[in-house]
Design an enzyme around this catalytic site. Structure first.
Site, mmCIF file in Angstrom:
data_model
loop_
_atom_site.group_PDB
_atom_site.id
_atom_site.type_symbol
_atom_site.label_atom_id
_atom_site.label_comp_id
_atom_site.label_asym_id
_atom_site.label_seq_id
_atom_site.Cartn_x
_atom_site.Cartn_y
_atom_site.Cartn_z
ATOM 1 N N GLU A 62 -5.434 8.084 -34.322
ATOM 2 C CA GLU A 62 -6.553 7.812 -35.232
ATOM 3 C C GLU A 62 -6.395 6.396 -35.780
ATOM 4 O O GLU A 62 -5.335 6.040 -36.291
ATOM 5 C CB GLU A 62 -6.579 8.816 -36.380
ATOM 6 N N ASP A 113 -17.262 8.383 -31.708
ATOM 7 C CA ASP A 113 -18.328 7.499 -32.180
ATOM 8 C C ASP A 113 -19.228 7.147 -30.995
ATOM 9 O O ASP A 113 -18.749 6.664 -29.970
ATOM 10 C CB ASP A 113 -17.709 6.223 -32.761
#
Length: 208
Positions: A62, A113
């Site tokens: 992440e 995303d």
């Protein structure tokens, strides 16, 4: 969606026992089988996966320190023991620096995303650039599992995988109504939110 930065998140993440701060030193030394999730979100998927499969080592990547901070705080509340799970704060473009060729068994891409503008297409985690890097670190026959509710991103990802020569093990445009692919499905936070709104979830499983 813009995420408000939490002051001190970087320091907290760096000091947390579940976080590996120098992942490049683990290259070629990771426990096996090794399953990697790129983009952990709040960490529900990787945590539940690790609990359900104690013999598999799960590694979450992440980039956003605030997201990772929230993920780790949630783990503390849930009292996760972390025996077979670790997290890295890093840019996914660097995966070849952290894993030896053929070292990874499986890669998860969950609700990445979408980067909708064409000029940002290379930033999509299913772009040709990323797929080639995944191919480098996956073992022969290793798979990628990709889920999203974004139909444009899903169509793009399916076509890109075909163009790059990946083989489809499974494909559905409506995961939650698929009697085969939905068996054992672990929902992410976004998946639960979007499916509750009636959004269909697409999923593909591919290998080279």
């Amino acid at each position: 969606m813009r995420i408000r930065h939490i002051k001190g998140a970087e320091e907290m993440v760096a000091a947390h026992p579940l976080v590996i701060n120098e992942p490049e030193t683990m290259k070629g030394k990771w426990p096996h089988p090794l399953y990697v999730e790129i983009g952990t979100g709040m960490g529900t998927f990787i945590r539940e996966s690790a609990i359900n499969n104690p013999d598999i080592f799960y590694l979450g990547l992440e980039m956003n320190s605030t997201v990772l901070y929230k993920c780790l705080k949630r783990y503390e509340k849930l009292e996760a023991d972390g025996r077979n799970i670790r997290l890295i704060r890093c840019d996914a473009r660097m995966v070849c620096d952290y894993f030896e060729k053929g070292e990874v068994d499986r890669i998860y891409l969950n609700f990445s995303d979408p980067w909708p503008k064409d000029k940002n297409a290379n930033k999509r985690l299913t772009s040709p650039m990323f797929l080639r890097r995944y191919e480098e670190i996956l073992k022969p026959g290793g798979v990628i599992e990709f889920k999203t509710d974004n139909s444009l991103l899903f169509d793009y990802s399916v076509e890109t995988a075909k163009e790059e020569g990946w083989t489809f093990d499974a494909l559905t445009y409506d995961l939650h109504n698929d009697p085969v692919m939905n068996v054992g499905n672990i929902m992410t936070e976004y998946e639960a939110k979007f499916s509750a709104k009636g959004n269909k979830i697409g999923k593909m499983i591919i290998h080279k």
